[in-house]
Design a protein around this motif. Structure first.
Motif, PDB file in Angstrom:
ATOM      1  N   LEU A  28      -9.296  -2.020  -1.008  1.00 17.35           N
ATOM      2  CA  LEU A  28      -9.833  -3.055  -1.838  1.00 17.35           C
ATOM      3  C   LEU A  28      -9.367  -4.502  -1.505  1.00 17.35           C
ATOM      4  O   LEU A  28     -10.086  -5.353  -1.619  1.00 17.35           O
ATOM      5  N   VAL A  29      -8.001  -4.553  -0.799  1.00 19.98           N
ATOM      6  CA  VAL A  29      -7.822  -5.819  -0.566  1.00 19.98           C
ATOM      7  C   VAL A  29      -8.411  -6.064   0.772  1.00 19.98           C
ATOM      8  O   VAL A  29      -8.857  -7.255   1.160  1.00 19.98           O
ATOM      9  N   THR A  30      -8.967  -5.340   1.787  1.00 19.72           N
ATOM     10  CA  THR A  30      -9.445  -5.700   3.163  1.00 19.72           C
ATOM     11  C   THR A  30     -10.986  -5.609   3.220  1.00 19.72           C
ATOM     12  O   THR A  30     -11.662  -6.371   4.015  1.00 19.72           O
ATOM     13  N   ARG A  31     -11.603  -5.402   1.981  1.00 18.88           N
ATOM     14  CA  ARG A  31     -13.293  -5.341   1.947  1.00 18.88           C
ATOM     15  C   ARG A  31     -13.965  -6.583   1.985  1.00 18.88           C
ATOM     16  O   ARG A  31     -14.952  -6.442   1.970  1.00 18.88           O
ATOM     17  N   THR A  32     -13.355  -7.609   1.630  1.00 16.18           N
ATOM     18  CA  THR A  32     -13.945  -8.774   1.354  1.00 16.18           C
ATOM     19  C   THR A  32     -13.075 -10.096   2.160  1.00 16.18           C
ATOM     20  O   THR A  32     -11.948  -9.907   2.185  1.00 16.18           O
ATOM     21  N   GLU A  33     -13.815 -11.218   2.364  1.00 15.24           N
ATOM     22  CA  GLU A  33     -13.224 -12.271   3.101  1.00 15.24           C
ATOM     23  C   GLU A  33     -12.257 -12.993   2.038  1.00 15.24           C
ATOM     24  O   GLU A  33     -11.521 -13.860   2.550  1.00 15.24           O
ATOM     25  N   HIS A  34     -12.464 -12.851   0.893  1.00  6.51           N
ATOM     26  CA  HIS A  34     -11.653 -13.961  -0.296  1.00  6.51           C
ATOM     27  C   HIS A  34     -10.487 -13.002  -0.799  1.00  6.51           C
ATOM     28  O   HIS A  34     -10.374 -11.845  -0.556  1.00  6.51           O
ATOM     29  N   TRP A  35     -10.165 -13.500  -2.016  1.00  6.42           N
ATOM     30  CA  TRP A  35      -9.186 -12.831  -2.709  1.00  6.42           C
ATOM     31  C   TRP A  35      -9.781 -11.487  -3.325  1.00  6.42           C
ATOM     32  O   TRP A  35     -11.077 -11.671  -3.857  1.00  6.42           O
ATOM     33  N   LEU A  79       2.903   3.955  -8.468  1.00 10.22           N
ATOM     34  CA  LEU A  79       1.993   3.307  -8.532  1.00 10.22           C
ATOM     35  C   LEU A  79       2.087   1.597  -8.789  1.00 10.22           C
ATOM     36  O   LEU A  79       1.336   0.779  -8.164  1.00 10.22           O
ATOM     37  N   SER A  80       3.252   1.373  -9.449  1.00  8.02           N
ATOM     38  CA  SER A  80       3.480   0.032  -9.669  1.00  8.02           C
ATOM     39  C   SER A  80       3.829  -0.718  -8.276  1.00  8.02           C
ATOM     40  O   SER A  80       3.607  -1.836  -7.932  1.00  8.02           O
ATOM     41  N   TYR A  81       4.746   0.146  -7.481  1.00 11.90           N
ATOM     42  CA  TYR A  81       5.281  -0.447  -6.198  1.00 11.90           C
ATOM     43  C   TYR A  81       3.807  -0.693  -5.317  1.00 11.90           C
ATOM     44  O   TYR A  81       4.050  -1.636  -4.922  1.00 11.90           O
ATOM     45  N   ASP A  82       2.970   0.374  -5.298  1.00 14.75           N
ATOM     46  CA  ASP A  82       1.832  -0.172  -4.515  1.00 14.75           C
ATOM     47  C   ASP A  82       0.845  -1.211  -5.174  1.00 14.75           C
ATOM     48  O   ASP A  82       0.212  -1.832  -4.442  1.00 14.75           O
ATOM     49  N   LEU A  83       0.824  -1.179  -6.605  1.00 10.35           N
ATOM     50  CA  LEU A  83       0.212  -2.625  -7.032  1.00 10.35           C
ATOM     51  C   LEU A  83       0.979  -3.897  -6.715  1.00 10.35           C
ATOM     52  O   LEU A  83       0.166  -4.669  -6.178  1.00 10.35           O
ATOM     53  N   VAL A  84       2.080  -3.882  -6.535  1.00  9.94           N
ATOM     54  CA  VAL A  84       2.803  -5.054  -6.192  1.00  9.94           C
ATOM     55  C   VAL A  84       2.502  -5.351  -4.952  1.00  9.94           C
ATOM     56  O   VAL A  84       2.306  -6.507  -4.321  1.00  9.94           O
ATOM     57  N   TRP A  85       2.469  -4.615  -3.941  1.00 14.34           N
ATOM     58  CA  TRP A  85       2.183  -4.547  -2.271  1.00 14.34           C
ATOM     59  C   TRP A  85       0.608  -4.901  -2.265  1.00 14.34           C
ATOM     60  O   TRP A  85       0.642  -5.485  -1.341  1.00 14.34           O
ATOM     61  N   MET A  86       0.065  -4.553  -3.126  1.00 15.88           N
ATOM     62  CA  MET A  86      -1.190  -4.810  -3.215  1.00 15.88           C
ATOM     63  C   MET A  86      -1.758  -6.337  -3.137  1.00 15.88           C
ATOM     64  O   MET A  86      -2.423  -6.879  -2.271  1.00 15.88           O
ATOM     65  N   PHE A  87      -0.853  -6.838  -3.985  1.00 16.85           N
ATOM     66  CA  PHE A  87      -1.193  -8.231  -3.956  1.00 16.85           C
ATOM     67  C   PHE A  87      -0.327  -9.037  -3.033  1.00 16.85           C
ATOM     68  O   PHE A  87      -1.168  -9.998  -2.693  1.00 16.85           O
ATOM     69  N   LEU A  88       0.589  -8.627  -2.891  1.00 18.44           N
ATOM     70  CA  LEU A  88       1.368  -9.108  -1.475  1.00 18.44           C
ATOM     71  C   LEU A  88       0.553  -9.128  -0.195  1.00 18.44           C
ATOM     72  O   LEU A  88       0.347 -10.240   0.592  1.00 18.44           O
ATOM     73  N   MET A  89      -0.006  -7.863   0.274  1.00 16.69           N
ATOM     74  CA  MET A  89      -0.915  -7.605   1.272  1.00 16.69           C
ATOM     75  C   MET A  89      -2.193  -8.825   1.090  1.00 16.69           C
ATOM     76  O   MET A  89      -2.345  -9.368   2.150  1.00 16.69           O
ATOM     77  N   GLY A  90      -2.588  -9.010   0.206  1.00 15.84           N
ATOM     78  CA  GLY A  90      -3.636  -9.638  -0.019  1.00 15.84           C
ATOM     79  C   GLY A  90      -3.413 -11.310   0.073  1.00 15.84           C
ATOM     80  O   GLY A  90      -3.975 -11.994   0.769  1.00 15.84           O
ATOM     81  N   GLY A  91      -2.322 -11.669  -0.471  1.00 14.77           N
ATOM     82  CA  GLY A  91      -1.655 -12.826  -0.203  1.00 14.77           C
ATOM     83  C   GLY A  91      -1.427 -13.168   1.245  1.00 14.77           C
ATOM     84  O   GLY A  91      -1.691 -14.307   1.787  1.00 14.77           O
ATOM     85  N   ILE A  92      -0.836 -12.229   1.892  1.00 13.34           N
ATOM     86  CA  ILE A  92      -0.478 -12.413   3.143  1.00 13.34           C
ATOM     87  C   ILE A  92      -1.627 -12.370   4.257  1.00 13.34           C
ATOM     88  O   ILE A  92      -1.769 -13.333   5.238  1.00 13.34           O
ATOM     89  N   ARG A  93      -2.719 -11.425   3.897  1.00 13.93           N
ATOM     90  CA  ARG A  93      -3.715 -11.633   4.630  1.00 13.93           C
ATOM     91  C   ARG A  93      -4.423 -12.974   4.385  1.00 13.93           C
ATOM     92  O   ARG A  93      -4.862 -13.517   5.633  1.00 13.93           O
ATOM     93  N   LEU A  94      -4.535 -13.336   3.195  1.00 17.33           N
ATOM     94  CA  LEU A  94      -5.220 -14.802   3.159  1.00 17.33           C
ATOM     95  C   LEU A  94      -4.635 -15.967   3.890  1.00 17.33           C
ATOM     96  O   LEU A  94      -5.094 -16.669   4.663  1.00 17.33           O
ATOM     97  N   ALA A  95      -3.111 -15.855   3.843  1.00 21.80           N
ATOM     98  CA  ALA A  95      -2.381 -17.054   4.711  1.00 21.80           C
ATOM     99  C   ALA A  95      -2.489 -16.806   6.011  1.00 21.80           C
ATOM    100  O   ALA A  95      -2.671 -17.756   6.728  1.00 21.80           O
TER     101      ALA A  95
END
Length: 130
Positions: A28-35, A79-95
């Motif tokens: 879900l994080v990597t499938r689009t160019e945006h958030w 599952l909570s751990y993975d959700l937190v990392w999902m948001f972190l990875m999304g932000g790091i990817r965009l940065a």
């Protein structure tokens, strides 16, 4: 042992759930160019496949189907751990993409500057035009 693991089999189950959940969230994080929370949203078949696989994996881990059972508390924690990392990875990817884009734009400006004539009013030689 951490989180009250009694046996190595329970640790294997926890790792199984983390890998299943984390892998799907990474899609879900990597499938689009945006958030990943912005449009375009994932296609219905992709989203349903991810949700259904998550449900099956959770049920497997909770009831011990093909794996050693683990507690609901540990399942929620994973599952909570993975959700937190999902948001972190999304932000790091965009940065990282913004940084790379900035470097690319800066490099292009430098190249354009090098190719400008030193004397803008002087006629360009034919060998410089090619």
């Amino acid at each position: 042992m951490p989180f009250g693991f009694m046996k190595p089999a329970e640790l294997q189950t926890a790792m199984f759930l983390q890998l299943v959940s984390g892998g799907h969230l990474l899609i879900l994080v990597t499938r689009t160019e945006h958030w990943f929370l912005k449009r375009p949203y994932p296609a219905r078949p992709l989203f349903l496949a991810i949700v259904m696989t998550q449900i099956v994996a959770i049920l497997m881990c909770a009831f011990g189907w093909l794996v050693a059972p683990i507690s609901l508390r540990l399942i929620v924690w994973i599952l909570s751990y993975d959700l937190v990392w999902m948001f972190l990875m999304g932000g790091i990817r965009l940065a990282a993409e913004a940084f790379i884009e900035h470097r690319t734009a800066r490099a292009q400006r430098s190249i354009d500057l090098v190719h400008q004539p030193l004397h803008p009013h002087a006629p360009a030689h034919s060998w410089l035009r090619s």
